[in-house]
Design a protein around this motif. Structure first.
Motif, short mmCIF file in Angstrom:
data_model
loop_
_atom_site.label_atom_id
_atom_site.label_comp_id
_atom_site.label_asym_id
_atom_site.label_seq_id
_atom_site.Cartn_x
_atom_site.Cartn_y
_atom_site.Cartn_z
N LEU A 33 37.72 70.02 83.77
CA LEU A 33 37.02 69.72 82.53
C LEU A 33 37.88 70.06 81.32
O LEU A 33 37.99 69.28 80.37
N GLU A 34 38.51 71.23 81.34
CA GLU A 34 39.37 71.64 80.22
C GLU A 34 40.51 70.65 80.03
O GLU A 34 40.85 70.28 78.90
N GLN A 35 41.11 70.20 81.13
CA GLN A 35 42.20 69.22 81.05
C GLN A 35 41.69 67.90 80.46
O GLN A 35 42.32 67.31 79.60
N MET A 36 40.51 67.46 80.91
CA MET A 36 39.94 66.21 80.41
C MET A 36 39.64 66.33 78.91
O MET A 36 39.90 65.40 78.15
N LEU A 37 39.10 67.47 78.48
CA LEU A 37 38.80 67.66 77.06
C LEU A 37 40.09 67.67 76.23
O LEU A 37 40.12 67.12 75.12
N ARG A 38 41.18 68.27 76.77
CA ARG A 38 42.46 68.25 76.05
C ARG A 38 42.97 66.82 75.89
O ARG A 38 43.44 66.43 74.82
N VAL A 39 42.86 66.03 76.95
CA VAL A 39 43.31 64.63 76.90
C VAL A 39 42.49 63.86 75.86
O VAL A 39 43.05 63.10 75.06
N GLU A 40 41.17 64.06 75.86
CA GLU A 40 40.31 63.38 74.89
C GLU A 40 40.67 63.79 73.46
O GLU A 40 40.69 62.97 72.55
N GLU A 41 40.94 65.07 73.25
CA GLU A 41 41.31 65.56 71.92
C GLU A 41 42.62 64.92 71.47
O GLU A 41 42.77 64.53 70.32
N GLU A 42 43.59 64.81 72.37
CA GLU A 42 44.86 64.16 72.04
C GLU A 42 44.64 62.69 71.68
O GLU A 42 45.26 62.18 70.76
N LYS A 43 43.75 62.02 72.41
CA LYS A 43 43.45 60.61 72.10
C LYS A 43 42.88 60.50 70.68
O LYS A 43 43.21 59.59 69.94
N ARG A 44 41.98 61.44 70.33
CA ARG A 44 41.38 61.39 68.98
C ARG A 44 42.44 61.59 67.91
O ARG A 44 42.38 60.99 66.85
N LYS A 45 43.43 62.45 68.18
CA LYS A 45 44.49 62.69 67.19
C LYS A 45 45.35 61.44 67.00
O LYS A 45 45.86 61.21 65.92
N VAL A 46 45.51 60.66 68.06
CA VAL A 46 46.37 59.48 68.01
C VAL A 46 45.73 58.37 67.18
O VAL A 46 46.42 57.60 66.52
#
Length: 90
Positions: A33-46
């Protein structure tokens, strides 16, 4: 060999073993879950919208002043529309 034997052996787990397995699964799921949330956060930054536009624009800004609201309209990068000077109909 053991001709009558199948490849799967069912073992009844004790409650302690079930709880230990559940604790391990929780750790794995939490990390996932933590990994998935990090990936989603990176997508939002992009996803950065390019605000630079070319050509004329109309910019509006509203501010509250006491009990009323004042709206400013600004025309940028181009001539004013001719309708600005028109007289309002009766």
């Amino acid at each position: 060999g053991q001709a009558g034997r199948r490849g799967v052996e069912l073992v009844r787990l004790t409650q302690e073993e079930i709880l230990a397995e559940a604790a391990q699964t929780e750790i794995i799921n939490r990390a996932s879950l933590e990994q998935m949330l990090r990936v989603e956060e990176e997508k939002r930054k992009v996803v950065v919208r390019d605000r630079r536009t070319s050509g004329p624009r109309v910019v509006t800004k509203s501010t509250r002043e006491g009990d009323s609201v004042r709206t400013y309209v600004t025309f940028t990068d181009g001539p004013l529309p001719p309708a600005i000077d028109d007289v309002a109909p009766d």
